[in-house]
Design an enzyme around this catalytic site. Sequence first.
Site, mmCIF file in Angstrom:
data_model
loop_
_atom_site.group_PDB
_atom_site.id
_atom_site.type_symbol
_atom_site.label_atom_id
_atom_site.label_comp_id
_atom_site.label_asym_id
_atom_site.label_seq_id
_atom_site.Cartn_x
_atom_site.Cartn_y
_atom_site.Cartn_z
ATOM 1 N N ARG A 288 -110.142 56.445 40.680
ATOM 2 C CA ARG A 288 -110.883 55.520 41.535
ATOM 3 C C ARG A 288 -111.044 56.063 42.954
ATOM 4 O O ARG A 288 -112.108 55.927 43.576
ATOM 5 C CB ARG A 288 -110.128 54.181 41.566
ATOM 6 C CG ARG A 288 -110.816 53.080 42.319
ATOM 7 C CD ARG A 288 -109.827 51.953 42.637
ATOM 8 N NE ARG A 288 -108.949 51.635 41.524
ATOM 9 C CZ ARG A 288 -109.150 50.657 40.670
ATOM 10 N NH1 ARG A 288 -110.200 49.864 40.788
ATOM 11 N NH2 ARG A 288 -108.280 50.423 39.696
ATOM 12 N N CYS A 356 -126.479 35.955 28.823
ATOM 13 C CA CYS A 356 -126.365 34.579 28.357
ATOM 14 C C CYS A 356 -124.883 34.238 28.240
ATOM 15 O O CYS A 356 -124.317 34.128 27.160
ATOM 16 C CB CYS A 356 -127.082 34.425 27.016
ATOM 17 S SG CYS A 356 -127.264 32.715 26.493
#
Length: 426
Positions: A288, A356
């Site tokens: 990271r 959705c």
Amino acid sequence: MIETVNGNLCVDGVKVSDITEEFGTPCYIMSEKTIRENCRKYKNAIEKYYGGNGLPLFASKAFSCMEIYRIVASEGLGTDVVSGGELYTALKAGFDPKKIYFHGNAKTEKELIMAIESGVGHIVVDNIEELMLLDRLAGEKGKIANISFRIKPGVEAHTHDFVKTGQIDSKFGVALENGEAFEIIKTASELKNVKVVGAHCHIGSQIFDEDPFMLAAKVMLEFMAKVKNELSVEIKELNLGGGFGIRYVEGQNPKDYDEYMRKVSETVKSESAALGLEVPYIVVEPGRSIVGAAGITAYKVMSVKTIENIRTYVAIDGGMTDNPRYALYKSEYEACIANKADKPKDFKATVAGRCCESGDLIGENMMIQKPEAGDILVVFATGAYNYSMASNYNRVPRLPVVMITDGKPRIIVKRETYEDIIRNDI
């Protein structure tokens, strides 16, 4: 470098709006300059504090594609991989297999054979079943596999519960407290087809304090001394893992990575001397901290929906399929409207994705410039664990990755098409 120029957000001097006009939205945008600078911080720290007796590995689960392996290899780093897919990608990119470390808590037989046959330099063993399988497979191939063990040092890092990996209650590795780590090394020392060369620990992610790293180093060195004294097994390598934090939002203030390395090196040297050990070969695994802040994601604002006295939803053309971290961890991000970057962030929004799924959010109560449909919304610090965790949920194609190199944008990962999505359907 991400900055505002004449009211427009730019990456290494290139306007985000120009990038999205050429490559479309949504897309990941990354700075090669920033990635290389971060690689050099770790490489230089190994030279400065350990006299070059060590190696930084890029933890490629943070961002895995062929081009990133080429970049980190050219900077002199090794890499760690956690699956056959990552290993395959690194090898296809031309990565030196001797500088690849293979991690994972449930490696398959096919993956271990692939690692042995490709000449991977180091396999980090997670458990006794894997050790015995690896010994058998290496013997069948007429090879001796260099191994280390993932050890839980019992050091708690102050981070999210889901990304704490150094405590005893973790799916990763073998524990010190119950003698499991000692016993597995004793067993390995009696096997013919593996060679114990290292000990590994990883205490967590997004850590902003040096103290947990220093304590982990001390605990691991004490264990290495015990193994030497009681088993006559001399472990030459200490892998202290990764977990160095980056800034996602205001109030997070990571220290310079050189400072982490300096303080931990002081502990390693003093403890080694006190325990009668040679200073081991030091390995660290930044992921990271190399790519996270080097990347942004650019979206188009599709709609602005205000529910009076409740909240305003700003819908974008991406979401949890390209960045699932808010849905998984409630991870916070900062954002802005790229084409209004010089305007005040005085608009509170819940940034909603297109899936959705009611949980498809990038963030809640995010302060941004007043948005309108058609604006370009940018989310910062998405270079790590976004592309690598992306999915095709709702059969949404995965995004392209645009790398800015010497002031010019180039595609390093193509945008998926609908044909790509159905490619394996029968």
